[in-house]
Design a protein around this motif. Structure first.
Motif, PDB file in Angstrom:
ATOM      1  N   ALA A 286      47.470  93.034 -31.187  1.00 43.81           N
ATOM      2  CA  ALA A 286      48.661  93.532 -31.883  1.00 43.81           C
ATOM      3  C   ALA A 286      49.771  93.866 -30.887  1.00 43.81           C
ATOM      4  CB  ALA A 286      48.306  94.772 -32.696  1.00 43.81           C
ATOM      5  N   LYS A 287      51.011  93.700 -31.317  1.00 42.13           N
ATOM      6  CA  LYS A 287      52.168  93.948 -30.451  1.00 42.13           C
ATOM      7  C   LYS A 287      52.189  95.385 -29.946  1.00 42.13           C
ATOM      8  CE  LYS A 287      57.231  93.465 -30.462  1.00 42.13           C
ATOM      9  NZ  LYS A 287      58.409  93.060 -31.267  1.00 42.13           N
ATOM     10  N   GLU A 288      51.789  96.328 -30.793  1.00 41.46           N
ATOM     11  CA  GLU A 288      51.811  97.739 -30.401  1.00 41.46           C
ATOM     12  C   GLU A 288      50.708  98.093 -29.408  1.00 41.46           C
ATOM     13  OE1 GLU A 288      49.860  97.438 -34.536  1.00 41.46           O
ATOM     14  OE2 GLU A 288      51.589  96.567 -33.464  1.00 41.46           O
ATOM     15  N   ASP A 289      49.800  97.173 -29.193  1.00 41.37           N
ATOM     16  CA  ASP A 289      48.703  97.415 -28.246  1.00 41.37           C
ATOM     17  C   ASP A 289      48.920  96.702 -26.917  1.00 41.37           C
ATOM     18  OD1 ASP A 289      47.273  99.073 -29.949  1.00 41.37           O
ATOM     19  OD2 ASP A 289      46.220  97.394 -30.899  1.00 41.37           O
ATOM     20  N   VAL A 290      50.190  96.460 -26.585  1.00 42.40           N
ATOM     21  CA  VAL A 290      50.529  95.768 -25.337  1.00 42.40           C
ATOM     22  C   VAL A 290      51.630  96.537 -24.609  1.00 42.40           C
ATOM     23  CG1 VAL A 290      51.563  93.678 -24.356  1.00 42.40           C
ATOM     24  CG2 VAL A 290      49.872  93.483 -26.168  1.00 42.40           C
ATOM     25  N   LEU A 291      51.479  96.635 -23.287  1.00 41.50           N
ATOM     26  CA  LEU A 291      52.519  97.184 -22.417  1.00 41.50           C
ATOM     27  C   LEU A 291      52.744  96.186 -21.283  1.00 41.50           C
ATOM     28  CD1 LEU A 291      54.351  99.548 -21.414  1.00 41.50           C
ATOM     29  CD2 LEU A 291      52.365 100.353 -20.121  1.00 41.50           C
ATOM     30  N   LEU A 292      54.019  95.794 -21.080  1.00 41.29           N
ATOM     31  CA  LEU A 292      54.346  94.825 -20.041  1.00 41.29           C
ATOM     32  C   LEU A 292      55.212  95.454 -18.964  1.00 41.29           C
ATOM     33  CD1 LEU A 292      55.316  91.736 -22.256  1.00 41.29           C
ATOM     34  CD2 LEU A 292      53.054  92.338 -21.363  1.00 41.29           C
ATOM     35  N   GLY A 293      55.123  94.905 -17.758  1.00 40.25           N
ATOM     36  CA  GLY A 293      55.958  95.376 -16.661  1.00 40.25           C
ATOM     37  C   GLY A 293      56.369  94.237 -15.764  1.00 40.25           C
ATOM     38  N   GLN A 294      57.409  94.468 -14.974  1.00 37.66           N
ATOM     39  CA  GLN A 294      57.864  93.496 -13.979  1.00 37.66           C
ATOM     40  C   GLN A 294      58.316  94.269 -12.744  1.00 37.66           C
ATOM     41  OE1 GLN A 294      61.807  91.159 -13.843  1.00 37.66           O
ATOM     42  NE2 GLN A 294      60.452  89.746 -14.966  1.00 37.66           N
ATOM     43  N   TYR A 295      57.802  93.870 -11.571  1.00 38.76           N
ATOM     44  CA  TYR A 295      58.076  94.685 -10.389  1.00 38.76           C
ATOM     45  C   TYR A 295      59.480  94.445  -9.832  1.00 38.76           C
ATOM     46  CZ  TYR A 295      56.851  90.705  -7.252  1.00 38.76           C
ATOM     47  OH  TYR A 295      56.797  89.503  -6.586  1.00 38.76           O
ATOM     48  N   THR A 296      60.033  95.518  -9.289  1.00 40.85           N
ATOM     49  CA  THR A 296      61.336  95.499  -8.626  1.00 40.85           C
ATOM     50  C   THR A 296      61.113  95.794  -7.134  1.00 40.85           C
ATOM     51  OG1 THR A 296      61.655  97.852  -9.120  1.00 40.85           O
ATOM     52  CG2 THR A 296      62.516  96.263 -10.717  1.00 40.85           C
ATOM     53  N   LYS A 297      62.181  95.991  -6.398  1.00 39.08           N
ATOM     54  CA  LYS A 297      62.055  96.289  -4.977  1.00 39.08           C
ATOM     55  C   LYS A 297      61.200  97.529  -4.743  1.00 39.08           C
ATOM     56  CE  LYS A 297      66.392  94.332  -3.209  1.00 39.08           C
ATOM     57  NZ  LYS A 297      67.673  94.640  -2.534  1.00 39.08           N
ATOM     58  N   SER A 298      60.557  97.587  -3.585  1.00 40.76           N
ATOM     59  CA  SER A 298      59.798  98.779  -3.224  1.00 40.76           C
ATOM     60  C   SER A 298      60.748  99.944  -3.006  1.00 40.76           C
ATOM     61  CB  SER A 298      58.980  98.522  -1.955  1.00 40.76           C
ATOM     62  OG  SER A 298      59.822  98.146  -0.877  1.00 40.76           O
ATOM     63  N   ALA A 299      60.220 101.143  -3.057  1.00 38.03           N
ATOM     64  CA  ALA A 299      61.039 102.344  -2.940  1.00 38.03           C
ATOM     65  C   ALA A 299      61.807 102.377  -1.620  1.00 38.03           C
ATOM     66  CB  ALA A 299      60.163 103.586  -3.076  1.00 38.03           C
ATOM     67  N   ASP A 300      61.200 101.834  -0.559  1.00 43.12           N
ATOM     68  CA  ASP A 300      61.883 101.831   0.740  1.00 43.12           C
ATOM     69  C   ASP A 300      62.762 100.605   0.946  1.00 43.12           C
ATOM     70  OD1 ASP A 300      60.052  99.818   1.138  1.00 43.12           O
ATOM     71  OD2 ASP A 300      58.866 100.880   2.641  1.00 43.12           O
ATOM     72  N   GLY A 301      62.768  99.710  -0.041  1.00 44.02           N
ATOM     73  CA  GLY A 301      63.616  98.533   0.029  1.00 44.02           C
ATOM     74  C   GLY A 301      63.102  97.418   0.916  1.00 44.02           C
ATOM     75  N   LYS A 302      61.898  97.590   1.487  1.00 38.79           N
ATOM     76  CA  LYS A 302      61.371  96.576   2.405  1.00 38.79           C
ATOM     77  C   LYS A 302      60.767  95.374   1.681  1.00 38.79           C
ATOM     78  CE  LYS A 302      60.364  99.791   6.195  1.00 38.79           C
ATOM     79  NZ  LYS A 302      59.311 100.365   7.069  1.00 38.79           N
ATOM     80  N   GLU A 303      60.232  95.614   0.495  1.00 37.94           N
ATOM     81  CA  GLU A 303      59.602  94.529  -0.260  1.00 37.94           C
ATOM     82  C   GLU A 303      60.509  94.102  -1.409  1.00 37.94           C
ATOM     83  OE1 GLU A 303      57.100  92.999   0.737  1.00 37.94           O
ATOM     84  OE2 GLU A 303      56.142  94.388   2.142  1.00 37.94           O
ATOM     85  N   PRO A 304      60.711  92.799  -1.605  1.00 32.52           N
ATOM     86  CA  PRO A 304      61.627  92.326  -2.649  1.00 32.52           C
ATOM     87  C   PRO A 304      61.034  92.451  -4.045  1.00 32.52           C
ATOM     88  CG  PRO A 304      60.554  90.473  -1.597  1.00 32.52           C
ATOM     89  CD  PRO A 304      60.101  91.692  -0.846  1.00 32.52           C
ATOM     90  N   GLY A 305      61.906  92.485  -5.030  1.00 35.96           N
ATOM     91  CA  GLY A 305      61.478  92.482  -6.415  1.00 35.96           C
ATOM     92  C   GLY A 305      61.169  91.066  -6.872  1.00 35.96           C
TER      93      GLY A 305
END
Length: 522
Positions: A286-305
């Motif tokens: 079910a749609k309500e039983d799903v959570l999606l995410g997409q990563y952004t830059k690391s907090a220190d900015g060293k790793e790209p999103g």
């Protein structure tokens, strides 16, 4: 560490095989297939007369080919170093297109030549190839390299389609060329030591039998975490997303082994029958039983999103993290949520199964944590049971303790084989138990296809999360909504031995090497 003695000096396979690795110039072949074949060879599970032929479109001379296939072979001992030249003597390479009969006829001439010298009566074709060429290659093999009286085995790598419709089309086209007995659909997670151990834990220990059901278990979490992101592979990953890449196959396979009933026997079809039964009791997510995410830059900015990857389409909403809850509507599991979580660019690298039991009714003590069985698939393989214990002293204070089976300390003289070694050996022994059957694949896609179409229509927005974090905001609430209770008491899974610490250090080193390899290869 000592290597376990092989069952037989020349392997246990029923037939002597000629092995053809199709896509031999690719990443999968050099990183997994050839190292696995070398592992089988050095431990004497591969017949010394076995010949291995690499086939791909890239033109390579002998020296280049050997350099390619040995790049990821780890030589840990003097015995390994001595075995490598002997292994290479069994390997050869032939270039050719994937849709040209003349090239496959040249391959046939080479196979006949080596079979005359080795006496091989069976052929194993390992398709280390992208899905787009599965059918053209299978068609060419059937037309030019399929001989009556010769045992044929075909290993096919995932992904097996993109949804139910494409999976069925692939199965139909492949099934028209090869029988189900000849096809081995490989999901390498089924070859991992702790995944193969699940049936032993469940069906060889009476202490688990009476509590392995809805009356005692509140929820089950199956978690897959990677510390690295897509690292230049975003264009490829964007076609599939994290659900197709990890959840619909790896995590669902683990779920079936946790939830299945005891099979009639350990014969392949009896085991796979029970896995299919479980899947048929699971409705679409079910749609309500799903959570999606997409990563952004690391907090220190060293790793790209994720969107900083130049190979990713601008504005892509492809999830790099997903949590989904499945329910099994049968007598054993009705009402028990199975929460599957997987993601890239997270805070740690691990795959584990966490089975949380219900609260104790009418308990006598305050601040009790729930009992849990945790099965660590990787790294640092372990099984531990979280339980309450009295803190030593004059009082009656309760603390969280554990019964801990850490492989690094308990089996420190054993070498855990790579998943691909185990599965290739299974295919040579003609054991289908740890491979995916066509109806099992069909049942799995029925569960995931509706939610995947919803995601593909961009009807669910991924929640951004920083590279190196635990995941998107809302994950804690999501698992709590589906029954998981986090203890107020602090608990850290102990690392009892120097071997455990060493294994942890090796894993961290491996992550750095993996990241370096990804950047080098792309």
């Amino acid at each position: 560490m000592s290597t376990p003695a092989p069952k037989a000096a020349q392997g246990d396979a029923k037939h002597l095989y000629t092995i053809v690795v199709l896509g031999a110039s690719g990443d999968l072949a050099k990183k997994k297939t050839f190292p696995a074949l070398f592992g089988l060879f050095k431990n004497q599970y591969l017949n010394r007369k076995t010949h291995i032929i690499g086939y791909a479109r890239t033109k390579m001379d002998r020296a280049t080919f050997e350099g390619h296939i040995t790049k990821y072979i780890k030589l840990k001992t003097n015995e390994d170093k001595a075995a490598l030249p002997k292994f290479l003597e069994l390997c050869s390479y032939q270039d050719g297109q994937y849709d040209r009969d003349a090239d496959f006829q040249n391959l046939e001439k080479r196979m006949v030549e080596v079979e005359k010298s080795s006496g091989a009566t069976a052929r194993l074709f390992y398709m280390a190839l992208p899905p787009s060429v599965f059918i053209p290659v299978a068609t060419s093999l059937k037309k030019n390299n399929y001989k009556k009286g010769v045992v044929i085995r075909l290993i096919v790598e995932k992904p097996f389609g993109m949804d139910l419709e494409s999976s069925r089309q692939l199965a139909k086209e492949l099934g028209a060329l090869f029988s189900e007995d000849e096809i081995y659909r490989i999901d390498h997670y089924l070859g991992k030591e702790m995944v193969k151990n699940l049936m032993i834990l469940r069906f060889a220990n009476v202490i688990f039998g009476s509590v392995w059901n809805r009356h005692s278990i509140d929820n089950v979490q199956i978690t897959f975490k990677e510390k690295i992101g897509t690292e230049g592979r975003g264009g490829y990953f964007d076609e599939f997303g994290i659900i197709r890449d990890v959840m619909q196959n790896h995590l669902l396979q683990i779920l079936t082994l946790i939830a299945m009933e005891s099979p009639v026997s350990l014969q392949a079809e009896d085991v796979r029958d029970e896995k299919v039964k479980v899947l048929r009791f699971i409705p679409p997510i079910a749609k309500e039983d799903v959570l999606l995410g997409q990563y952004t830059k690391s907090a220190d900015g060293k790793e790209p999103g994720y969107l900083d990857d130049k190979t990713v389409p601008a504005g892509s909403k492809t999830p790099t993290y997903a949590a989904a809850t499945l329910y099994i509507h049968n007598e054993r599991w009705s009402g028990v949520p199975f929460v599957l979580k997987c993601g890239k660019a997270l805070d740690q690298q691990k795959t584990e199964i966490r089975i949380q039991f219900r609260d104790i009714p009418g308990n006598l003590f305050s601040n009790l944590a729930r009992n849990e069985i945790v099965i660590r698939v990787q790294p640092n393989e372990a099984v531990y049971v979280k339980m309450m214990n009295k803190e030593p002293g004059l009082g009656m204070k309760t603390i969280i303790s554990d019964l801990d089976l850490s492989y690094s300390s308990r089996f420190n003289d054993s070498v855990i084989p790579e998943a691909y070694e185990s599965l290739i050996l299974d295919s040579l022994n003609e054991d289908h138990s740890n491979f995916v059957r066509d109806d099992e694949l069909d049942a799995a896609w029925k569960i995931f296809t509706p939610i995947l179409k919803t995601i593909d229509r961009r009807e669910i927005d991924p929640v951004p999360y920083a590279y190196g974090s635990r995941g998107p905001a809302g994950v804690t609430d999501f698992v709590a909504k589906h029954g998981y209770k986090r203890s107020e008491q602090e608990y850290v899974w102990p690392q009892h031995s120097e071997a455990s610490k060493e294994a942890k250090g090796q894993d961290q080193k491996g992550e750095k090497e993996q990241k370096k390899d990804l950047k080098t290869d792309h």
